[in-house]
Enzyme design. Structure first.
Site, short mmCIF file in Angstrom:
data_model
loop_
_atom_site.label_atom_id
_atom_site.label_comp_id
_atom_site.label_asym_id
_atom_site.label_seq_id
_atom_site.Cartn_x
_atom_site.Cartn_y
_atom_site.Cartn_z
N THR A 115 0.81 -1.22 0.00
CA THR A 115 0.00 0.00 0.00
C THR A 115 0.84 1.26 0.00
OG1 THR A 115 -1.86 -1.09 1.12
CG2 THR A 115 -1.71 1.30 1.34
N THR A 172 1.14 -4.11 4.44
CA THR A 172 0.90 -4.44 5.85
C THR A 172 0.19 -5.78 6.03
OG1 THR A 172 -1.18 -3.21 5.88
CG2 THR A 172 0.82 -2.01 6.53
N ASP A 173 -0.38 -6.35 4.98
CA ASP A 173 -1.11 -7.62 5.11
C ASP A 173 -0.27 -8.70 5.77
OD1 ASP A 173 -3.38 -6.60 3.97
OD2 ASP A 173 -3.14 -7.61 2.04
#
Length: 345
Positions: A28, A104-105
């Site tokens: 992201t 960040t997943d």
């Protein structure tokens, strides 16, 4: 494997600036809108660094490596193994620290894998963003600035791999993503953050007593480790056939490490054939060892050969088990390493 407390804090020589290398993996933080209006990884590591206000004023020399441009969900263990090798080579060149930017997943898993692989003193700092650059209040630049400052800080030496977002400094072995969209998504339920970034400086408030490192496994070894989360009324259908398809299994049990009584016999059979680790699905706290005594309780399962994960959550337990199996470690040593990594030994 090694287990030690690292307390050495060395400053960069006064005759040179501190040096940090930023490895960009995508995610992201590096996304921009495509023709459909959705955001996709497109920005390079250099683009990210150039967009950080105040970075040039820190006096930190920043070099960039555009390593991958993929969403966090598409990173693989092979990607991280290659990254760990590249980081090790970089740190051998006299760099003060490394920053990894990614989606960040999977930060809570990738940071722990990098932590297991890193035996050096220099900090590796993983960061990302919850709001992409097209959104108001995008948090990527602030997170990257804080990550670079921590990576360059003498105070962060010896802490292994860290996760830095929202000006909080977390240990890789503790941190979890606890919200799908909040900029305060990352928390360390067991122990809290190690510190904070205050006025551009890393302030370390507590230091872990130890951490575990595991040597790199030989290339080309394929290992399959799955996580099975217990659910109400679980029939165990997902356990059918896994003995021939997996090298190891992590069971995310109820509460302190419980499963339905009907699954006990099958789990015992699996534990006789492969390492089966017992963790908790709750998100905080430790698996117990000797409190409950009913069929499917933690003491029942451990007596049948399952390995307690202690304070390690299921995702991190899977990362550790995968690396140990890829290294070819025998079952007795796997149990010993988990005893140390789990916080119980």
């Amino acid at each position: 494997m090694s287990d030690s407390t690292r307390e050495t804090h060395l400053s960069a020589p006064a005759d040179r600036s501190r040096r940090v290398v930023v490895f960009g993996l995508g995610g992201t933080i590096a996304m921009t809108a495509d023709a459909t209006g959705g955001v996709v990884p497109a920005l390079s590591a250099a683009d990210l660094v150039a967009a950080v206000p105040g970075l040039a004023d820190t006096g930190i020399e920043v070099r960039v490596e555009d390593f991958r441009r993929v969403p966090g969900a598409s990173l693989t263990i092979d990607d991280l193994a290659a990254l760990a090798e590249a980081i090790a080579e970089t740190l051998d060149g006299g760099i003060d620290g490394v920053v990894v930017t990614q989606g960040t997943d999977t930060i809570e898993e990738t940071a722990y894998l990098l932590d297991l692989a890193h035996a050096g003193q220099q900090p590796i700092v993983v960061t990302g963003a919850m709001r992409n650059p097209t959104m108001a209040g995008a948090d990527g630049p602030a997170n990257l600035l804080a990550a670079v400052q921590v990576a360059a800080a003498p105070e962060a030496r010896g802490l292994g791999t860290l996760v830095v977002l929202a000006d909080e400094i977390h240990a890789a072995a503790r941190v979890r993503k606890t919200h799908s969209t909040s900029t305060a998504a990352f928390r360390s339920p067991d122990g809290g953050p190690l510190g904070h970034v205050v006025e551009g400086a890393a302030r370390i408030l507590n230091r872990p007593r130890h951490r575990v490192t595991v040597p790199a496994p030989p290339p080309g070894r394929t290992v399959e480790v799955a996580v099975l989360t217990m659910t109400l009324g679980d029939s165990g259908v997902l356990l059918d056939g896994v003995a021939d398809r997996l090298d190891g299994l992590v069971v995310a049990g109820f509460g302190v490490g419980h499963v339905p009584a009907g699954l006990v016999a099958r789990l015992a059979e699996l534990a006789a054939a492969m390492p089966v680790v017992l963790a908790s699905r709750t998100g905080a706290g430790s698996v117990l060892a000797a409190t409950y005594g009913f069929a499917g309780s933690e003491s029942d399962l451990l007596a049948r050969g399952l390995i307690p994960a202690g304070f390690l959550d299921p995702l991190k337990a899977r990362v550790l088990l995968h690396r140990l199996l890829a290294l070819g470690v025998d079952p007795a040593e796997i149990r010993a390493v988990f005893g140390t990594a789990s916080g119980h030994a």
